[in-house]
Write a protein that holds these residues in place. Structure first.
Motif, short mmCIF file in Angstrom:
data_model
loop_
_atom_site.label_atom_id
_atom_site.label_comp_id
_atom_site.label_asym_id
_atom_site.label_seq_id
_atom_site.Cartn_x
_atom_site.Cartn_y
_atom_site.Cartn_z
N PRO A 16 6.32 3.75 -5.67
CA PRO A 16 7.72 3.32 -5.74
C PRO A 16 8.62 4.34 -5.04
O PRO A 16 8.42 5.55 -5.17
N SER A 52 6.62 0.67 -2.39
CA SER A 52 7.17 -0.49 -3.09
C SER A 52 8.60 -0.20 -3.51
O SER A 52 8.99 0.95 -3.72
N HIS A 53 9.38 -1.29 -3.58
CA HIS A 53 10.78 -1.20 -4.02
C HIS A 53 11.19 -2.58 -4.48
O HIS A 53 10.75 -3.61 -3.92
N LYS A 54 12.05 -2.64 -5.47
CA LYS A 54 12.44 -3.92 -6.06
C LYS A 54 13.10 -4.88 -5.08
O LYS A 54 13.10 -6.10 -5.29
N ASP A 55 13.70 -4.36 -4.00
CA ASP A 55 14.41 -5.22 -3.05
C ASP A 55 13.52 -5.70 -1.90
O ASP A 55 13.97 -6.49 -1.07
N GLU A 57 10.92 -7.69 -2.02
CA GLU A 57 10.49 -9.09 -2.12
C GLU A 57 11.50 -10.04 -1.48
O GLU A 57 11.12 -10.93 -0.71
N GLY A 84 5.05 -9.13 -8.14
CA GLY A 84 5.71 -8.96 -9.43
C GLY A 84 5.76 -10.31 -10.13
O GLY A 84 5.19 -11.30 -9.64
#
Length: 231
Positions: A16, A52-55, A57, A84
């Motif tokens: 992350p 990886s990063h939440k934005d 996707e 996710g």
């Protein structure tokens, strides 16, 4: 064991990253939308390796409509690698996009990504995948379908569909005007031969049995009605 196929290495773990570190990567993905060729756009996707990063996707999902099938396929696989809770729905939306209707390379990548999430197919999604199988679009996509069911091996619905693929295709009567030309049967045989090992693997994953023909599969399913596949 001697003679066993090599085991594929596990994907490298993702690290992350912070919003600050993700910002230039997200900017690269945004710019890739406007780049027409895979050679121009690919570096933005390669830059995500190991991260990886939440934005990511949302940014990757926009690339599923990229005019380059290679870029769209790579975006699909990047999504699968970073799956996710919402990723299966994101991938399925990509599958249903009109631009991807006949982009078989992209659909193969989407199936591989769905397999990575281990997400089951609902009734509509299963019908879509079965329809692709019936069309026999190309070797890569057929193998991706079989590979999906090798991973999601609790789904018994494709057993008959897969079992019929075990049988070698044979040309019809040469005197029949509706019989396709020899070139069709040659191409069909090559596709069958390339796809069959993946089909054998899928059926073995689902049933625990090794089948070489549909007759073998039919006999086993009839002998084991509790397994739940009607023939």
């Amino acid at each position: 064991a001697p003679g066993a196929p090599p085991v594929a290495p596990a994907p490298a773990p993702l690290t992350p990253i912070s919003d600050a570190d993700a910002a230039p990567l997200l900017d690269g993905l945004k710019k890739a939308l406007k780049l027409r060729t895979s050679g121009e756009a690919q570096p933005a996707l390669d830059a995500l390796a190991g991260k990886s990063h939440k934005d990511f996707e949302a940014a990757l999902s926009r690339l599923l409509v990229h005019p380059s099938v290679e870029v769209a396929a790579m975006a699909a696989r990047c999504l699968g690698e970073r799956a996710g809770p919402k990723t299966p729905a994101t991938l399925w939306r990509g599958w249903m996009l009109p631009v991807n209707d006949k982009r078989w390379v992209v659909k193969a990548a989407l199936l591989d990504a769905l397999a990575a999430t281990k997400a089951p197919l609902d009734a509509r999604a299963y019908d879509e995948v079965e329809s692709v199988w019936r069309q026999v679009p190309n070797t890569e996509t057929m193998i991706a379908v079989a590979r999906y069911f090798t991973v999601v091996k609790t789904d018994k619905r494709p057993c008959k569909m897969l079992a019929f693929w075990l049988d070698e295709p044979r040309a019809g009567s040469v005197s029949d005007a509706s019989n396709p030309p020899a070139s069709y049967w040659e191409a069909r045989w090559k596709t069958w031969a390339a796809v069959k090992p993946a089909v054998v693997d899928a059926l073995q994953a689902i049933t625990g049995q090794h089948f070489d023909s549909s007759e073998e599969a039919k006999a086993w399913f009839k002998k084991n009605p509790k397994f739940g596949v009607d023939w």
